[in-house]
Scaffold this active site. Structure first.
Site, PDB file in Angstrom:
ATOM      1  N   ILE A   1      -2.896   0.193   0.283  1.00 39.91           N
ATOM      2  CA  ILE A   1      -2.739  -0.124   1.702  1.00 39.91           C
ATOM      3  C   ILE A   1      -3.882   0.553   2.444  1.00 39.91           C
ATOM      4  O   ILE A   1      -4.066   1.768   2.359  1.00 39.91           O
ATOM      5  CB  ILE A   1      -1.382   0.342   2.252  1.00 39.91           C
TER       6      ILE A   1
ATOM      7  N   PHE B   1      -1.608  -0.501  -9.069  1.00 40.65           N
ATOM      8  CA  PHE B   1      -2.377  -1.736  -8.864  1.00 40.65           C
ATOM      9  C   PHE B   1      -2.491  -2.133  -7.400  1.00 40.65           C
ATOM     10  O   PHE B   1      -3.220  -3.069  -7.066  1.00 40.65           O
ATOM     11  CB  PHE B   1      -1.739  -2.891  -9.645  1.00 40.65           C
TER      12      PHE B   1
ATOM     13  N   ASP C   1      16.081  -4.673   0.433  1.00 40.29           N
ATOM     14  CA  ASP C   1      15.435  -3.412   0.041  1.00 40.29           C
ATOM     15  C   ASP C   1      15.189  -2.540   1.267  1.00 40.29           C
ATOM     16  O   ASP C   1      14.086  -2.048   1.487  1.00 40.29           O
ATOM     17  CB  ASP C   1      14.125  -3.702  -0.695  1.00 40.29           C
TER      18      ASP C   1
END
Length: 594
Positions: A331, A328, A452
């Site tokens: 970039i 979905f 992360d």
């Protein structure tokens, strides 16, 4: 992986010595096979031990460990090679020693600046026998107070066993910063007059009382003034969002290295000799900032409201090539037109979503894109603009880095032929790690938790400058790096610390764990860690003490840095500033052998 400029094991070249801080960490590792030369001794051996006690190491270095120079006749050259910095306020050093049989000693000192420091003094004789019981001797390192200077001190200890021909020389290196003492203020004429009046029984009490009053008022005013200045400086410092210049200058690309396309992943327990975790400061995180994940509590309207102040018109953005695409998310390589001068353009990354993206996915993209917003550092890549116009899919704009995603770049390097001039060296990889550590050190100082950190969430340009970015769209673009453990949330399980996996707790210490895995990614050119481990078994696997194995051609000293980051106790992991120092010293050592 073929060795590049680093001179690593198996390359056939010289191997760079470990940097000082790593020497100290390696010296504190539990002894494995006796590879260090032993004291010259009779067959039975005198069993000499000489070390700094745990209290002494904590006082000097803040580490909870004993530092052995000689342990049962085995000499630790790692420890002896470390030039220990003595705090300027510390005047005494304490050494613990003993021997089981007769060992004679002779003790001497050298100082390179007698103006700043006199000859060190000890509370034992210059020569004699090593005590048969556990004893402590003290060395006094007192500055003269005459000049400001760093003083280098050498303590030489000769140990003789059985005969004068059978001896061992130990050299202990220390350095201390000495400072010039302030000269005493000479008595003024007013002081002399005052001193004569104190013998007047009539005026003695009032004069002394008046002086005390005015002195007290002056001191109070000075304290208030200093406090005001300090508060003002702290306020200005907190308001300024300056780029911290704590990363080293970029090193140029050199002779390349390549790695076989496949590697059998091995796993080692943390307590095995090849995977021992070095001792680190127990005070590394005196107050851990723990956060829970609460992204799902934010609505789309709230997410748009938070970025409204950096919103721009869709007309200013031109989308070009698709750089990455997921289920979905996408970039793009984009062009941003200047608001005041349409002739000025900037290249950008543009993160956006497809038409089928759900409201939750759009909200998460906007929310996670704001993770680094407002932070300014040469190794961070925060968002600069967003487009949230009605009827348009939201877009997030970031500065452009022409070599793109770091993980994809590393994997491309693995496919490059060894003689390709664009291939990167081991020294380049260490330099990338330093830049990531610098960016994370800045985040830790600002009390920002990334959650992360991984190669997939970094970008790189053609000068090998690396910048940390947010993790917006990473779950979609790198789906194999995220797993759902039954809680309806995709998480980077293989990069997460144990406390994050089990309790969903995140802190700077958990970011340090992820940095260790990221460093492993760099040294393997983008391989996936723990690839053979079931994500549902990761927590139990880590609890049992298992870790990913040392990469091929990764120096022991560099793997020791990774192992530090994977300590189960968050308090025992190093801080990012310590990692910057370790890696910078190792990078310099590699450069010395190029």
């Amino acid at each position: 992986m073929r060795a590049g400029r680093g001179g690593v094991p198996g390359s056939g070249g010289l191997r760079a010595p470990p940097p000082p801080l790593l020497l100290l960490l390696l010296a504190m590792l539990p002894a494995a096979a006796p590879r260090s030369p032993a004291l010259a001794a009779a067959p039975a051996g005198p069993s000499v031990s000489l070390y700094l006690s745990e209290d002494e190491v904590r006082r000097l270095l803040g580490l909870d460990a004993e530092l052995y120079y000689v342990r049962n006749d085995l000499i630790s050259h790692y420890a002896l090679s470390f030039n220990l910095l003595v705090p300027s306020e510390t005047n005494f050093l304490h050494f613990t020693w003993h021997a089981k049989s007769k060992v004679e000693y002779k003790l001497g000192f050298q100082v390179d600046n007698f103006v700043a420091m006199g000859m060190p003094q000890v509370n034992i004789s210059a020569q004699g026998e090593v005590p048969r019981t556990l004893s402590v001797f003290r060395v006094e390192l007192s500055c003269t107070g005459k000049v400001d200077s760093e003083v280098m001190i050498l303590m030489q200890l000769n140990l003789t066993v059985n005969s004068s021909k059978n001896f061992t020389v130990l050299n202990f290196k220390r350095r201390k910063m000495c400072y010039k003492k302030l000269e005493e203020v000479k008595t003024s004429a007013l002081d002399k007059n005052t001193s004569r009046t104190i013998y007047d029984p009539v005026h003695a009490a009032p004069t002394t009382s008046t002086r005390v009053f005015y002195i007290s008022v002056g001191v109070c005013c000075a304290v208030i003034f200093l406090v005001a200045i300090i508060l003002a400086v702290l306020h200005l410092h907190s308001m300024k969002r300056i780029e911290l210049d704590d990363s080293i200058s970029a090193s140029s690309s050199s002779q390349g290295l390549s790695q076989p396309s496949t590697q059998t992943t091995q796993y080692l327990r943390a307590d095995t000799p090849n995977n021992a975790t070095p001792i680190t400061s127990s005070s590394g995180y005196p107050t851990l900032r723990i956060e829970k994940n609460d992204l799902r509590s934010v609505t789309l309207l709230e997410a748009k409201a938070k970025v409204k102040d950096i919103a721009i018109s869709r007309e200013r953005i031109t989308l070009k090539d698709v750089l990455q695409e997921g289920t979905f998310g996408r970039i793009f390589h984009g062009i941003l037109v200047d608001e005041k001068d349409p002739n000025k353009e900037k290249q950008t990354f543009v993160k956006t979503v497809k038409d089928q993206a759900s409201e939750v996915q759009v909200t998460m993209m906007l929310t996670e894109s704001c993770k680094l917003r407002g932070l300014h550092h040469r190794n961070l890549l925060p968002i600069t603009h967003v487009c949230i116009e009605e009827g348009e899919k939201p877009m997030v704009v970031l500065p452009y880095m022409n070599w793109g995603n770091l993980k994809l770049f590393l994997r491309q390097c693995k496919l490059v032929e060894a003689n390709n001039p664009q291939a990167i060296s081991q020294q380049d990889l260490v330099h990338m790690a330093i830049q990531i550590a610098c960016g994370m050190s800045y985040l830790a100082r600002r009390e920002v938790i990334h959650r992360d950190l991984a190669a997939r969430n970094c970008v790189i340009d053609d000068t090998l400058q690396v910048k940390i970015t947010d993790n917006a769209l990473s779950r979609d673009l790198f789906p194999m790096d995220y797993h759902c453990l039954g809680d309806n949330e995709n998480r980077p399980v293989r990069w997460m610390a144990l406390e994050s996996l089990v309790n969903n707790e995140f802190s700077s210490a958990s970011d340090v764990w992820a940095f260790g895995v990221t460093l492993w990614e760099l040294m393997t050119l983008g391989q996936t860690p723990y690839v053979d481990i079931d994500p549902f078994e990761m927590a139990a696997y880590l609890k049992d003490g298992y870790r990913i194995a040392q990469p091929i051609n990764c120096p022991d000293e560099l793997f020791a840095v990774m192992a530090c980051c994977w300590a189960l106790d968050p308090e025992e992991r190093p801080k990012f500033q310590q990692l910057v120092q370790c890696l910078t010293e190792f990078h310099a050592a590699l450069g010395a052998y190029v």
